[in-house]
Write an enzyme that holds these catalytic residues in place. Structure first.
Site: not given
Length: 461
Positions: A415, A166, A290, A78
């Site tokens: 998480c 992205c 999700q 990136c």
């Protein structure tokens, strides 16, 4: 007693060897036992570092130059990785990311939960850890009279304006953000100016159903009436047949919160659809769903394996959301009861059960820690309880409710390794044994990690 001054000073340039890495992905090196935390440093590397902050027991540095590189250092693909805060780990090999995440879970269990004899399996990763996100929310600003979109620079509200894609986001989402931006710019729809609380277009949100190739565009605006909106919709929908829904969310408040309270469908359907395994889900503008469905399937398959259902069990799914785990469990259970505090999520869960012709689930609105004792008083005796709490972990009252219900098995989907370790300690002290832990990489290139844990009720002698 004399205070010992730190061995380094602010703005000093030093040579540092990195020995470890934090759960956020920063390199850790020591000068005379004094730890320095440095973004983008990797264990085993030697580097030139500028000290930027000095505290009593630790300090922070900035990487100037790596003089001896780790074999796991890679060039981030990136272009704006070092400016954008969205990803933290693109500078390390995916293999190292997997090891780091497994270690993060292991260390939390040991240091916080005092649990160190339990197998923590190697992290389940992705074959291709890019372009996985099915949802993107991009701010809109104005620069030199033109609309620009992109993520904020780290620790700022200034958009990185040379960012046109992205690489962890589904390509269709990139294309749709750009299409909306270009059309809105040409039609003279002004960007929101947060400083002066003026302008119209605040954010562009795109959701995509990766299995169904359906796309939803959500335009977050400061006002309901927007000049040029009909033409924008016409041009987007004619050029992009996969767009099934265009929604407006009105957020008139001076706030950093992205979505406002009012949402209306401008064109097409209220929902788009997607599949996780064989189960179909209806996704609205505000649904929690999700962001990485292929990894979600691996996560839920593991939860189902750990629940070890034969078809005769009663299961409670606390924090059930829109019913994602509940509907997976319902395929193998006799009955699944789901509870969730958000009313819209429960209404989505019921809709998703209907959509899949699953009739052995019941969904309730409420706090799990309050609903579960009531269920117990009604004689509900679960064989298995599954929890998938937010980052703050399980409410203390919920842990107590589980301990009182004494299910044979508990499956904990987490998480956040720190709150997971804290909660496992409570469950272990209450008569459960942690049997195994499976980390799953739901968010490649970032420092987040999910884990599924199997606990069994200890048999009394």
């Amino acid at each position: 007693m004399t205070k010992t001054a730190p061995p380094v000073q602010k703005n000093q340039t030093i040579e540092l060897t990195f020995e470890d890495i934090t759960h956020e992905g920063d390199g850790v090196g020591k000068i005379d036992g004094y730890p320095l935390f440095v973004p983008y440093g990797l264990p085993g590397e030697k580097a030139e570092v500028k000290v930027v902050k000095v505290k009593k027991n630790f300090g922070f540095g900035r990487l100037i130059k790596v003089t001896e590189e780790s074999e796991h250092r890679v060039t981030p693909p990136c272009d704006v990785f070092y400016q954008c805060g969205g990803c933290q780990l693109q500078h390390m090999s995916y293999e190292m990311q997997m090891d780091m995440k497994r270690n993060q879970v292991q260390n939390a269990l040991k240091k916080i939960g005092h649990i160190d004899q339990v197998p923590v399996h190697p992290t389940i990763g992705m074959d291709d850890p890019w372009r996985y996100r099915n949802k993107v929310q991009i701010p809109v600003q104005s620069k030199d009279g033109k609309l620009i979109t992109g993520f904020y620079r780290k620790r700022s509200h200034e958009i990185i304006d040379d960012m046109d894609h992205c690489i962890i986001t589904d390509e269709v989402n990139d294309r749709m953000v750009e299409a909306v931006r270009a059309n809105a710019d040409r039609l003279g729809i002004p960007a929101y100016d947060e400083k002066n609380h003026r302008g119209i277009l605040r954010h562009i949100m795109v959701r995509s159903g990766q299995a169904t190739n359906q796309t939803m565009i959500v335009l977050v605006t400061r006002k309901e009436k927007v000049h040029g909106l009909d033409q924008l919709i016409k041009e987007i929908t004619e050029a992009n047949p996969h767009v099934k829904s265009i929604v407006q969310n009105i957020n008139p408040d001076r706030t950093n919160v992205i979505l406002g309270k009012k949402t209306k469908v401008l064109w097409g359907e209220k929902y788009i659809y997607d599949l996780i395994g064989d189960i179909k889900f209806a996704i609205s503008a505000k649904s929690f769903y999700q962001v990485n469905p292929p990894q979600t399937k691996k996560l839920y398959d593991k939860a189902l394996e750990y629940a070890n259902l034969s078809g005769n069990e009663t299961v409670i799914d606390a924090y059930c959301g829109i019913g994602t785990i509940s509907l997976f469990l319902a395929q193998k259970a006799k009955k699944v009861y789901g509870v969730e505090v958000v009313p819209e999520a429960i209404s989505d869960a019921k809709e998703n059960a209907k959509l899949n012709n699953i009739d052995n689930t019941e969904f309730f609105v409420g706090q799990a820690e309050k609903v579960m004792p009531w269920w117990q008083a009604q004689g509900l005796d679960p064989d298995v309880i599954v929890v998938d709490p937010p980052r703050k972990g399980c409410d203390e009252a919920l842990l107590q409710a589980m301990l009182e219900m004494k299910p044979k098995r508990i499956v904990y989907v987490s998480c956040n390794p720190s709150t997971l370790a804290r909660d496992l300690r409570v469950l272990e002290d209450g008569g459960y044994e942690t049997k195994e832990v499976q980390p799953v990489d739901m968010f490649p290139q970032t420092n987040h990690i999910e884990a599924v844990v199997r606990l069994e009720l200890k048999v009394s002698n």
